[in-house]
Write a protein that holds these residues in place. Structure first.
Motif, PDB file in Angstrom:
ATOM      1  N   ILE A  18      23.009   6.706  -4.469  1.00 28.94           N
ATOM      2  CA  ILE A  18      24.133   6.054  -3.780  1.00 28.94           C
ATOM      3  C   ILE A  18      24.254   4.606  -4.214  1.00 28.94           C
ATOM      4  O   ILE A  18      25.359   4.053  -4.408  1.00 28.94           O
ATOM      5  CB  ILE A  18      23.948   6.177  -2.259  1.00 28.94           C
ATOM      6  CG1 ILE A  18      24.000   7.656  -1.845  1.00 28.94           C
ATOM      7  CG2 ILE A  18      25.019   5.391  -1.504  1.00 28.94           C
ATOM      8  CD1 ILE A  18      23.703   7.885  -0.379  1.00 28.94           C
ATOM      9  N   ALA A  19      23.114   3.921  -4.423  1.00 30.11           N
ATOM     10  CA  ALA A  19      23.151   2.508  -4.862  1.00 30.11           C
ATOM     11  C   ALA A  19      23.771   2.400  -6.260  1.00 30.11           C
ATOM     12  O   ALA A  19      24.592   1.509  -6.544  1.00 30.11           O
ATOM     13  CB  ALA A  19      21.734   1.923  -4.840  1.00 30.11           C
ATOM     14  N   THR A  20      23.331   3.323  -7.163  1.00 31.35           N
ATOM     15  CA  THR A  20      23.896   3.312  -8.527  1.00 31.35           C
ATOM     16  C   THR A  20      25.391   3.566  -8.495  1.00 31.35           C
ATOM     17  O   THR A  20      26.182   2.871  -9.158  1.00 31.35           O
ATOM     18  CB  THR A  20      23.189   4.386  -9.378  1.00 31.35           C
ATOM     19  OG1 THR A  20      21.781   4.103  -9.388  1.00 31.35           O
ATOM     20  CG2 THR A  20      23.710   4.370 -10.801  1.00 31.35           C
ATOM     21  N   LEU A  21      25.763   4.576  -7.674  1.00 34.57           N
ATOM     22  CA  LEU A  21      27.182   4.898  -7.558  1.00 34.57           C
ATOM     23  C   LEU A  21      27.963   3.717  -6.997  1.00 34.57           C
ATOM     24  O   LEU A  21      29.060   3.373  -7.477  1.00 34.57           O
ATOM     25  CB  LEU A  21      27.358   6.140  -6.669  1.00 34.57           C
ATOM     26  CG  LEU A  21      28.785   6.627  -6.455  1.00 34.57           C
ATOM     27  CD1 LEU A  21      29.421   7.011  -7.822  1.00 34.57           C
ATOM     28  CD2 LEU A  21      28.807   7.825  -5.516  1.00 34.57           C
ATOM     29  N   GLY A  22      27.389   3.052  -5.963  1.00 33.39           N
ATOM     30  CA  GLY A  22      28.076   1.892  -5.371  1.00 33.39           C
ATOM     31  C   GLY A  22      28.190   0.751  -6.365  1.00 33.39           C
ATOM     32  O   GLY A  22      29.210   0.046  -6.409  1.00 33.39           O
ATOM     33  N   ARG A  42      37.546 -10.470  -6.035  1.00 32.70           N
ATOM     34  CA  ARG A  42      36.100 -10.675  -5.840  1.00 32.70           C
ATOM     35  C   ARG A  42      35.691 -10.290  -4.427  1.00 32.70           C
ATOM     36  O   ARG A  42      34.645  -9.661  -4.229  1.00 32.70           O
ATOM     37  CB  ARG A  42      35.781 -12.153  -6.096  1.00 32.70           C
ATOM     38  CG  ARG A  42      34.271 -12.460  -5.902  1.00 32.70           C
ATOM     39  CD  ARG A  42      33.946 -13.899  -6.206  1.00 32.70           C
ATOM     40  NE  ARG A  42      34.246 -14.213  -7.599  1.00 32.70           N
ATOM     41  CZ  ARG A  42      34.089 -15.419  -8.134  1.00 32.70           C
ATOM     42  NH1 ARG A  42      33.671 -16.417  -7.386  1.00 32.70           N
ATOM     43  NH2 ARG A  42      34.368 -15.625  -9.420  1.00 32.70           N
ATOM     44  N   THR A  43      36.523 -10.625  -3.464  1.00 32.03           N
ATOM     45  CA  THR A  43      36.200 -10.257  -2.062  1.00 32.03           C
ATOM     46  C   THR A  43      36.233  -8.747  -1.886  1.00 32.03           C
ATOM     47  O   THR A  43      35.421  -8.151  -1.168  1.00 32.03           O
ATOM     48  CB  THR A  43      37.208 -10.908  -1.106  1.00 32.03           C
ATOM     49  OG1 THR A  43      37.210 -12.326  -1.330  1.00 32.03           O
ATOM     50  CG2 THR A  43      36.846 -10.643   0.339  1.00 32.03           C
ATOM     51  N   THR A  44      37.166  -8.103  -2.587  1.00 32.71           N
ATOM     52  CA  THR A  44      37.233  -6.630  -2.517  1.00 32.71           C
ATOM     53  C   THR A  44      35.982  -6.019  -3.103  1.00 32.71           C
ATOM     54  O   THR A  44      35.415  -5.041  -2.557  1.00 32.71           O
ATOM     55  CB  THR A  44      38.468  -6.138  -3.283  1.00 32.71           C
ATOM     56  OG1 THR A  44      39.629  -6.736  -2.721  1.00 32.71           O
ATOM     57  CG2 THR A  44      38.578  -4.634  -3.197  1.00 32.71           C
ATOM     58  N   ALA A  45      35.443  -6.554  -4.194  1.00 34.14           N
ATOM     59  CA  ALA A  45      34.201  -6.031  -4.803  1.00 34.14           C
ATOM     60  C   ALA A  45      33.029  -6.193  -3.840  1.00 34.14           C
ATOM     61  O   ALA A  45      32.190  -5.300  -3.672  1.00 34.14           O
ATOM     62  CB  ALA A  45      33.943  -6.756  -6.139  1.00 34.14           C
ATOM     63  N   VAL A  46      32.968  -7.379  -3.160  1.00 33.00           N
ATOM     64  CA  VAL A  46      31.872  -7.597  -2.161  1.00 33.00           C
ATOM     65  C   VAL A  46      32.009  -6.598  -1.011  1.00 33.00           C
ATOM     66  O   VAL A  46      31.012  -6.024  -0.531  1.00 33.00           O
ATOM     67  CB  VAL A  46      31.924  -9.054  -1.648  1.00 33.00           C
ATOM     68  CG1 VAL A  46      30.947  -9.237  -0.493  1.00 33.00           C
ATOM     69  CG2 VAL A  46      31.610 -10.041  -2.769  1.00 33.00           C
ATOM     70  N   LEU A  47      33.244  -6.380  -0.566  1.00 32.63           N
ATOM     71  CA  LEU A  47      33.470  -5.431   0.532  1.00 32.63           C
ATOM     72  C   LEU A  47      33.032  -4.033   0.139  1.00 32.63           C
ATOM     73  O   LEU A  47      32.409  -3.307   0.922  1.00 32.63           O
ATOM     74  CB  LEU A  47      34.943  -5.448   0.919  1.00 32.63           C
ATOM     75  CG  LEU A  47      35.341  -4.523   2.079  1.00 32.63           C
ATOM     76  CD1 LEU A  47      34.601  -4.926   3.349  1.00 32.63           C
ATOM     77  CD2 LEU A  47      36.854  -4.593   2.312  1.00 32.63           C
ATOM     78  N   VAL A  48      33.292  -3.614  -1.143  1.00 28.37           N
ATOM     79  CA  VAL A  48      32.870  -2.279  -1.602  1.00 28.37           C
ATOM     80  C   VAL A  48      31.354  -2.204  -1.622  1.00 28.37           C
ATOM     81  O   VAL A  48      30.738  -1.197  -1.267  1.00 28.37           O
ATOM     82  CB  VAL A  48      33.480  -1.992  -2.984  1.00 28.37           C
ATOM     83  CG1 VAL A  48      32.868  -0.725  -3.584  1.00 28.37           C
ATOM     84  CG2 VAL A  48      34.998  -1.852  -2.876  1.00 28.37           C
ATOM     85  N   ILE A  50      29.240  -3.912   0.269  1.00 29.15           N
ATOM     86  CA  ILE A  50      28.767  -3.816   1.690  1.00 29.15           C
ATOM     87  C   ILE A  50      28.947  -2.399   2.218  1.00 29.15           C
ATOM     88  O   ILE A  50      28.069  -1.835   2.880  1.00 29.15           O
ATOM     89  CB  ILE A  50      29.519  -4.831   2.563  1.00 29.15           C
ATOM     90  CG1 ILE A  50      29.137  -6.249   2.151  1.00 29.15           C
ATOM     91  CG2 ILE A  50      29.217  -4.607   4.032  1.00 29.15           C
ATOM     92  CD1 ILE A  50      29.945  -7.334   2.862  1.00 29.15           C
ATOM     93  N   ALA A  51      30.087  -1.807   1.918  1.00 30.76           N
ATOM     94  CA  ALA A  51      30.336  -0.435   2.377  1.00 30.76           C
ATOM     95  C   ALA A  51      29.320   0.521   1.779  1.00 30.76           C
ATOM     96  O   ALA A  51      28.828   1.457   2.435  1.00 30.76           O
ATOM     97  CB  ALA A  51      31.764  -0.017   2.010  1.00 30.76           C
ATOM     98  N   THR A  52      28.981   0.293   0.485  1.00 34.49           N
ATOM     99  CA  THR A  52      27.990   1.162  -0.167  1.00 34.49           C
ATOM    100  C   THR A  52      26.636   1.030   0.527  1.00 34.49           C
ATOM    101  O   THR A  52      25.927   2.012   0.781  1.00 34.49           O
ATOM    102  CB  THR A  52      27.864   0.790  -1.648  1.00 34.49           C
ATOM    103  OG1 THR A  52      29.158   0.883  -2.248  1.00 34.49           O
ATOM    104  CG2 THR A  52      26.900   1.712  -2.346  1.00 34.49           C
ATOM    105  N   GLY A  53      26.243  -0.231   0.865  1.00 34.82           N
ATOM    106  CA  GLY A  53      24.969  -0.417   1.591  1.00 34.82           C
ATOM    107  C   GLY A  53      24.984   0.275   2.954  1.00 34.82           C
ATOM    108  O   GLY A  53      23.986   0.867   3.383  1.00 34.82           O
ATOM    109  N   GLY A  54      26.133   0.205   3.651  1.00 32.76           N
ATOM    110  CA  GLY A  54      26.239   0.890   4.955  1.00 32.76           C
ATOM    111  C   GLY A  54      26.095   2.384   4.804  1.00 32.76           C
ATOM    112  O   GLY A  54      25.458   3.065   5.618  1.00 32.76           O
TER     113      GLY A  54
END
Length: 438
Positions: A18-22, A42-48, A50-54
């Motif tokens: 999941i981390a690799t995919l994120g 850039r904010t959209t990339a950070v948001l993606v 964070i979502a991947t970590g969740g």
């Protein structure tokens, strides 16, 4: 153990995937300079990211909860498990307390039983010692009497040594007096024992006589049969109390004579018009019990006095032993109090069934009255009666009603210990009285 290692390995692999995919998704989003919700790329990339970590955290927690029942119970049912544990501990402590109390009571009972056994053994030992002393005293008395006769013969033969012989004789006579006194004391103790045995023999003979009378069927008065009942109200004088007691004993004597003539049929002796005996039996009661009864009745309170037979007696006996029972005359049922009640569905019963149910109501009322403390009639052994005419009228009126009702027996007036139980029948429907007996 193997399942735990496998679970950890699966979580690590799944988290890496999941981390690799994120990361790749975030990289592509960053390169493509995509914008979500009108945010900067850039904010959209950070948001993606964070979502991947969740997603990684949620997936890890979901796998753990799905694979381990104990973890689910510990996470969602921890408070319930703790409450159950506290309840079990409390039940355990209560059970231990009850067990300790039961053991203490058992030890106390065993101690009392051992003490009673020791007392019995001590009494038996004392009785055996008394018997031995009595036999020894008799032997000493016989020896002393023999010595006295021997000394008297020596006195006749040796008159010259009279002074010495007189001294010896006085000494012997003193010994004889002492032995005779001891023998007399032991003889009195033996007489007391014989008196006790004779009393027991009399009791046994009386019981055998009563058993014979019961077998022959000629008993007119039975043991503990009530011969008379009187209500004594607020007497403060000893003379008035004694007069009331004498009247009650006279009534008991009359009833005893009536029972003897009517062959033990109580219903013939209810009132003064029953067969009378010109020579009724004399009532025998101890003076101590009589004085105690007078003192009790003269204290200003209301009492119910009953005179009961102390044994079985056949017809024609000149004397009847009795004892008394004194009960405070207290209020049992106030006016209108419900004594007993039964449900009745008038749409599905006929007249015989209604009468049967009312008989059950009367029986319940009689039992309730006895349990509450109302004394039964001394001869009929009932607490009250109900008019048959009133009962028939009530049943006829009851048949005119419809639906389910509650039939109650209520006190017509204040009912005291002395009775009798005077009741009135009422039918209650929907909480209201719809019918009342006359």
């Amino acid at each position: 153990m193997v399942a735990g290692y496998t679970l950890v390995l699966v979580i690590l692999v799944l988290g890496g995937l999941i981390a690799t995919l994120g990361d790749r998704i975030g990289t592509r989003v960053g390169k493509a300079r995509l914008s979500l919700f009108k945010l900067r790329p850039r904010t959209t990339a950070v948001l993606v990211t964070i979502a991947t970590g969740g997603v990684i955290s949620a997936t890890t927690l979901g796998v753990l909860l799905a694979a381990d029942q104990q973890l689910r119970d510990g996470l969602f049912r921890l408070h319930q498990i703790q409450d159950d544990l506290k309840q079990v501990e409390q039940q355990k402590n209560e059970a231990q307390t009850e067990l300790s109390t039961a053991r203490t009571q058992l030890e106390r009972t065993q101690t009392q039983l051992q003490g009673a056994d020791r007392n019995v053994k001590a009494i038996e030992t004392k009785l055996a010692q008394i018997n031995r002393n009595y036999q020894n005293a008799l032997a000493k008395l016989a020896t002393a009497e023999q010595e006295s006769r021997t000394l008297e013969a020596q006195i006749n033969d040796l008159k010259g040594d009279r002074g010495q012989l007189q001294a010896q004789l006085q000494q012997a006579q003193t010994q004889v007096a002492q032995v005779r006194a001891q023998a007399e004391r032991l003889r009195k103790e033996g007489q007391q024992l014989q008196t006790g045995i004779a009393q027991l023999e009399q009791v046994r003979g009386r019981l055998e006589q009563e058993i014979g009378q019961l077998r022959q069927g000629n008993v007119a008065i039975r043991r503990e049969q009530v011969l008379a009942t009187a209500t004594v109200r607020a007497i403060n004088s000893t003379d008035l109390a004694r007069q009331a007691v004498e009247q009650t004993l006279q009534e008991a004597s009359r009833v005893a004579g009536c029972l003897g003539q009517s062959k033990g049929q109580p219903e013939l002796c209810v009132n003064q018009s029953s067969p009378t005996n010109p020579n009724p039996p004399r009532v025998r009661i101890s003076s101590t019990e009589l004085n105690n009864l007078v003192n009790t009745l003269s204290n200003g309170r209301d009492y119910v006095v009953r005179v009961l037979a102390s044994a079985n007696y056949s017809s024609g006996e000149p004397e009847v032993g009795v004892f008394t029972d004194v009960t405070p005359n207290r209020l049992i049922f106030p006016t209108g109090a419900v004594v007993a009640q039964i449900p009745l569905d008038l749409g599905s019963v006929d007249e015989p069934t209604i009468l049967s149910q009312l008989d059950r109501l009367f029986l319940a009322s009689n039992v309730r009255a006895r349990q509450s403390g109302i004394l039964a009639d001394p001869l009929t052994n009932k607490v009250g009666s109900f008019s048959q005419v009133t009962l028939v009228q009530f049943v006829e009126q009851l048949q005119n009603l419809k639906g389910a009702v509650q039939v109650q027996s209520i006190a017509r007036r204040p009912i005291y210990t002395a009775g009798p139980l005077e009741i009135q029948l009422v039918a209650v429907q929907n909480g209201e009285i719809v019918l009342r007996s006359s």
